[in-house]
Scaffold this motif. Structure first.
Motif, PDB file in Angstrom:
ATOM      1  N   SER A  17       0.844  -1.200   0.000  1.00  0.00           N
ATOM      2  CA  SER A  17       0.000   0.000   0.000  1.00  0.00           C
ATOM      3  C   SER A  17       0.875   1.245   0.000  1.00  0.00           C
ATOM      4  O   SER A  17       2.019   1.225   0.474  1.00  0.00           O
ATOM      5  N   TYR A  18       0.334   2.313  -0.568  1.00  0.00           N
ATOM      6  CA  TYR A  18       1.059   3.581  -0.628  1.00  0.00           C
ATOM      7  C   TYR A  18       0.098   4.700  -0.253  1.00  0.00           C
ATOM      8  O   TYR A  18      -0.921   4.898  -0.934  1.00  0.00           O
ATOM      9  N   LYS A  19       0.389   5.386   0.859  1.00  0.00           N
ATOM     10  CA  LYS A  19      -0.465   6.458   1.374  1.00  0.00           C
ATOM     11  C   LYS A  19      -1.923   5.993   1.527  1.00  0.00           C
ATOM     12  O   LYS A  19      -2.867   6.674   1.118  1.00  0.00           O
TER      13      LYS A  19
ATOM     14  N   LYS B 272      -4.941  -2.336  -7.453  1.00  0.00           N
ATOM     15  CA  LYS B 272      -5.891  -3.402  -7.779  1.00  0.00           C
ATOM     16  C   LYS B 272      -5.761  -3.732  -9.264  1.00  0.00           C
ATOM     17  O   LYS B 272      -5.708  -2.827 -10.104  1.00  0.00           O
ATOM     18  N   ILE B 273      -5.711  -5.016  -9.569  1.00  0.00           N
ATOM     19  CA  ILE B 273      -5.613  -5.466 -10.965  1.00  0.00           C
ATOM     20  C   ILE B 273      -6.948  -6.102 -11.341  1.00  0.00           C
ATOM     21  O   ILE B 273      -7.397  -7.062 -10.711  1.00  0.00           O
ATOM     22  N   TYR B 274      -7.586  -5.563 -12.379  1.00  0.00           N
ATOM     23  CA  TYR B 274      -8.930  -6.021 -12.770  1.00  0.00           C
ATOM     24  C   TYR B 274      -8.910  -7.057 -13.894  1.00  0.00           C
ATOM     25  O   TYR B 274      -9.681  -8.005 -13.885  1.00  0.00           O
ATOM     26  N   PHE B 275      -8.025  -6.841 -14.859  1.00  0.00           N
ATOM     27  CA  PHE B 275      -8.073  -7.687 -16.062  1.00  0.00           C
ATOM     28  C   PHE B 275      -6.706  -7.674 -16.748  1.00  0.00           C
ATOM     29  O   PHE B 275      -6.024  -6.646 -16.754  1.00  0.00           O
ATOM     30  N   VAL B 276      -6.326  -8.819 -17.320  1.00  0.00           N
ATOM     31  CA  VAL B 276      -5.010  -8.956 -17.969  1.00  0.00           C
ATOM     32  C   VAL B 276      -5.202  -9.556 -19.356  1.00  0.00           C
ATOM     33  O   VAL B 276      -5.978 -10.499 -19.530  1.00  0.00           O
ATOM     34  N   SER B 277      -4.502  -9.004 -20.346  1.00  0.00           N
ATOM     35  CA  SER B 277      -4.570  -9.577 -21.697  1.00  0.00           C
ATOM     36  C   SER B 277      -3.273  -9.290 -22.444  1.00  0.00           C
ATOM     37  O   SER B 277      -2.561  -8.338 -22.123  1.00  0.00           O
ATOM     38  N   GLN B 278      -2.985 -10.131 -23.412  1.00  0.00           N
ATOM     39  CA  GLN B 278      -1.823  -9.885 -24.271  1.00  0.00           C
ATOM     40  C   GLN B 278      -2.237  -8.944 -25.393  1.00  0.00           C
ATOM     41  O   GLN B 278      -3.236  -9.173 -26.081  1.00  0.00           O
TER      42      GLN B 278
ATOM     43  N   LEU C  11      -2.121  -4.819 -18.214  1.00  0.00           N
ATOM     44  CA  LEU C  11      -2.878  -5.054 -16.991  1.00  0.00           C
ATOM     45  C   LEU C  11      -3.734  -3.815 -16.691  1.00  0.00           C
ATOM     46  O   LEU C  11      -3.198  -2.712 -16.551  1.00  0.00           O
ATOM     47  N   GLN C  12      -5.042  -4.013 -16.639  1.00  0.00           N
ATOM     48  CA  GLN C  12      -5.947  -2.910 -16.291  1.00  0.00           C
ATOM     49  C   GLN C  12      -6.016  -2.800 -14.771  1.00  0.00           C
ATOM     50  O   GLN C  12      -6.321  -3.780 -14.074  1.00  0.00           O
ATOM     51  N   VAL C  13      -5.716  -1.586 -14.281  1.00  0.00           N
ATOM     52  CA  VAL C  13      -5.588  -1.390 -12.838  1.00  0.00           C
ATOM     53  C   VAL C  13      -6.375  -0.151 -12.393  1.00  0.00           C
ATOM     54  O   VAL C  13      -6.849   0.634 -13.227  1.00  0.00           O
ATOM     55  N   ASN C  14      -6.487   0.006 -11.072  1.00  0.00           N
ATOM     56  CA  ASN C  14      -7.185   1.181 -10.552  1.00  0.00           C
ATOM     57  C   ASN C  14      -6.349   2.454 -10.685  1.00  0.00           C
ATOM     58  O   ASN C  14      -6.855   3.530 -10.978  1.00  0.00           O
ATOM     59  N   ASN C  15      -5.017   2.329 -10.484  1.00  0.00           N
ATOM     60  CA  ASN C  15      -4.130   3.489 -10.576  1.00  0.00           C
ATOM     61  C   ASN C  15      -2.713   3.009 -10.897  1.00  0.00           C
ATOM     62  O   ASN C  15      -2.041   2.441 -10.039  1.00  0.00           O
ATOM     63  N   LYS C  16      -2.267   3.236 -12.124  1.00  0.00           N
ATOM     64  CA  LYS C  16      -0.951   2.735 -12.539  1.00  0.00           C
ATOM     65  C   LYS C  16       0.196   3.384 -11.764  1.00  0.00           C
ATOM     66  O   LYS C  16       1.312   2.834 -11.728  1.00  0.00           O
ATOM     67  N   ASN C  17      -0.057   4.514 -11.148  1.00  0.00           N
ATOM     68  CA  ASN C  17       0.982   5.179 -10.352  1.00  0.00           C
ATOM     69  C   ASN C  17       1.292   4.437  -9.057  1.00  0.00           C
ATOM     70  O   ASN C  17       2.282   4.735  -8.387  1.00  0.00           O
ATOM     71  N   LEU C  18       0.455   3.461  -8.710  1.00  0.00           N
ATOM     72  CA  LEU C  18       0.683   2.663  -7.505  1.00  0.00           C
ATOM     73  C   LEU C  18       1.571   1.441  -7.765  1.00  0.00           C
ATOM     74  O   LEU C  18       1.880   0.685  -6.845  1.00  0.00           O
ATOM     75  N   VAL C  19       1.997   1.259  -9.028  1.00  0.00           N
ATOM     76  CA  VAL C  19       2.823   0.100  -9.383  1.00  0.00           C
ATOM     77  C   VAL C  19       4.267   0.363  -8.972  1.00  0.00           C
ATOM     78  O   VAL C  19       4.914   1.277  -9.482  1.00  0.00           O
ATOM     79  N   HIS C  20       4.771  -0.447  -8.048  1.00  0.00           N
ATOM     80  CA  HIS C  20       6.172  -0.349  -7.638  1.00  0.00           C
ATOM     81  C   HIS C  20       6.990  -1.283  -8.520  1.00  0.00           C
ATOM     82  O   HIS C  20       6.537  -2.369  -8.872  1.00  0.00           O
TER      83      HIS C  20
ATOM     84  N   GLN D 163       2.573  -3.652 -19.353  1.00  0.00           N
ATOM     85  CA  GLN D 163       2.033  -2.298 -19.456  1.00  0.00           C
ATOM     86  C   GLN D 163       0.834  -2.183 -18.524  1.00  0.00           C
ATOM     87  O   GLN D 163      -0.089  -2.993 -18.588  1.00  0.00           O
ATOM     88  N   PHE D 164       0.860  -1.164 -17.668  1.00  0.00           N
ATOM     89  CA  PHE D 164      -0.243  -0.946 -16.728  1.00  0.00           C
ATOM     90  C   PHE D 164      -1.104   0.206 -17.231  1.00  0.00           C
ATOM     91  O   PHE D 164      -0.590   1.282 -17.554  1.00  0.00           O
ATOM     92  N   LYS D 165      -2.404  -0.032 -17.286  1.00  0.00           N
ATOM     93  CA  LYS D 165      -3.324   0.937 -17.853  1.00  0.00           C
ATOM     94  C   LYS D 165      -4.488   1.156 -16.895  1.00  0.00           C
ATOM     95  O   LYS D 165      -5.075   0.190 -16.387  1.00  0.00           O
ATOM     96  N   ASN D 166      -4.805   2.417 -16.645  1.00  0.00           N
ATOM     97  CA  ASN D 166      -5.943   2.713 -15.764  1.00  0.00           C
ATOM     98  C   ASN D 166      -7.250   2.278 -16.414  1.00  0.00           C
ATOM     99  O   ASN D 166      -7.502   2.588 -17.584  1.00  0.00           O
ATOM    100  N   LYS D 167      -8.058   1.558 -15.649  1.00  0.00           N
ATOM    101  CA  LYS D 167      -9.326   1.032 -16.184  1.00  0.00           C
ATOM    102  C   LYS D 167     -10.241   2.158 -16.663  1.00  0.00           C
ATOM    103  O   LYS D 167     -10.917   2.032 -17.678  1.00  0.00           O
ATOM    104  N   ARG D 168     -10.224   3.272 -15.961  1.00  0.00           N
ATOM    105  CA  ARG D 168     -11.124   4.378 -16.317  1.00  0.00           C
ATOM    106  C   ARG D 168     -10.722   5.058 -17.636  1.00  0.00           C
ATOM    107  O   ARG D 168     -11.505   5.823 -18.211  1.00  0.00           O
TER     108      ARG D 168
END
Length: 434
Positions: free
Chosen positions: A370-372, A377-383, A393-402, A427-432
């Protein structure tokens, strides 16, 4: 692919122009620990065209100040180039140093575009007319600092270049690269002599490499040889950094790179330099330790060498490794299966359901930190691509990826799917943002 080089005296903005142009490249960006390198090469993509770009040091005038190494680099770059960008300071009139550079360029009879930098308004364009006295027809005003004039410059550079589609070929291409005297030519001969069926010798799309088609196990392959073709003799060895030009041209046209290391001399920094460019290009990688016949107690040494490679090449732990003697052909049969395997993994397509199962299990075993007060959260993964495999990887916030957690996820993917011999991109992509 054609080559463009930047030439000029110091402090005219060559590196700034280089950085502006290279930003067009959609490259794999990796933090490679243990590698220090000056970015003097790149590939520029513009519309449906692309070209190699070489940056050079500033050429000084006068015996006392003259840097022979910089001159050698500049001459090598000019020699390799199809188009020369002669960069000048558009706010000043041409001086003796510009004339000196002009005289150097003229010897090569290449297409020259004079690039007048630091022109950021219409009034300043009047300053560039004095540069016509250098004798070149084309003068183009730009401002690297303010990103002005680059579209017109790129249009001029690429107007007669072939499109990217013209380079496509379905045959597996692999290149033999490495520093001088590691046995690249001997390895080419060993590969071709072993298989004995050479379909044809075809001049490569670059002036310095030869593409040789051959048959192995009833299939056709192309090996790209960059060895032993130095136009200016030892200049390519004495300026080691610039000897990479040949390797990079070959890498860009290859599916797999065979990086040859000399077992007699061991691993040096330049070997890692060369490997890092293969990683950037997204190629499959095979580390080939040659001259194994010169090693005493090879059975015990092979374990030490594997440990040494793991330590020195930490940034490519997935690389295939083979040991052989190109001269005696002992263990040479181990190379082609690894080249083919690296290629197949580089082209691999992975089912979406399999990827999601792997990642969701990885998350359940080890939650992201966790950060602050927020947690990834990872919702969905595809090639979403291959050569190399690209996984989104579709995530809630790509800035949280360490970066350590990204490394953990990559390792989990590799534990479950054979991707040895190839880099992969996460590649991490924000779901929104969808």
């Amino acid at each position: 692919m054609q080559t463009v080089c930047l030439i000029g005296k110091p402090n005219v903005g060559k590196s700034s122009i280089f950085n502006r142009l290279i930003k067009e490249k959609k490259a794999i960006i990796l933090d490679t620990p243990g590698i220090t390198r000056d970015r003097i090469f790149g590939v520029v993509n513009y519309k449906d065209k692309k070209f190699h770009l070489i940056d050079t040091g500033g050429i000084l005038l006068g015996e006392d100040n003259f840097d022979k190494d910089i001159l050698a680099q500049a001459e090598l770059a000019i020699d390799e180039a199809d188009i020369i960008l002669f960069v000048v300071d558009g706010l000043m009139d041409p001086d003796a140093a510009d004339t000196h550079v002009r005289d150097l360029i003229r010897k090569y009879q290449k297409k020259v575009i004079v690039v007048a930098n630091k022109i950021d308004n219409e009034k300043r364009k009047e300053n560039i007319y004095s540069y016509y006295e250098l004798g070149f027809e084309q003068i183009m005003p730009i401002s690297a600092e303010h990103n002005l004039g680059f579209r017109e410059l790129l249009e001029e550079i690429t107007k007669d270049m072939p499109t990217i589609e013209d380079y496509q070929d379905e045959t597996l291409k692999f290149c033999i690269i490495g520093r001088p005297n590691v046995g690249k030519s001997s390895l080419i001969n060993a590969i071709l002599n072993e298989d004995r069926v050479i379909v044809s010798d075809v001049a490569g799309t670059t002036r310095d490499a030869i593409d040789t088609k051959f048959t192995y196990d009833h299939k056709e392959y192309t090996v790209i040889d960059t060895a032993g073709m130095r136009k200016k003799g030892r200049i390519y060895e004495s300026v080691e950094k610039y000897s990479l030009i040949r390797s990079i041209k070959a890498i860009e046209r290859s599916n797999v790179c065979v990086i040859v290391i000399n077992a007699e001399e061991g691993i040096i920094e330049h070997d890692k330099h060369i490997a890092s460019y293969a990683v950037d290009a997204g190629c499959g990688i095979v580390l080939a330790v040659n001259k194994w016949d010169k090693v005493k107690n090879p059975d015990t040494e092979i374990k030490k060498w594997k440990e040494k490679i793991a330590e020195e090449f930490k940034f490519i732990p997935y690389a295939k490794v083979v040991f052989f003697s190109a001269l005696t052909k002992k263990r040479i049969h181990t190379l082609m299966p690894e080249v083919i395997s690296a290629y197949e993994n580089n082209q691999k397509e992975i089912k979406t359901s399999v990827l999601n199962d792997i990642i969701m299990e990885a998350v359940s075993l080890h939650q992201p930190p966790s950060y602050k007060g927020k947690r990834l959260k990872i919702y969905f993964v595809s090639q979403t691509g291959y050569a190399p495999p690209k996984i989104t990887l579709q995530v809630n916030n790509k800035n949280l990826v360490h970066f350590s957690y990204e490394r953990y996820l990559e390792n989990k993917i590799r534990e479950n799917i054979d991707l040895t011999g190839t880099p992969i991109i996460l590649q991490f992509k924000n779901k929104r943002d969808n």
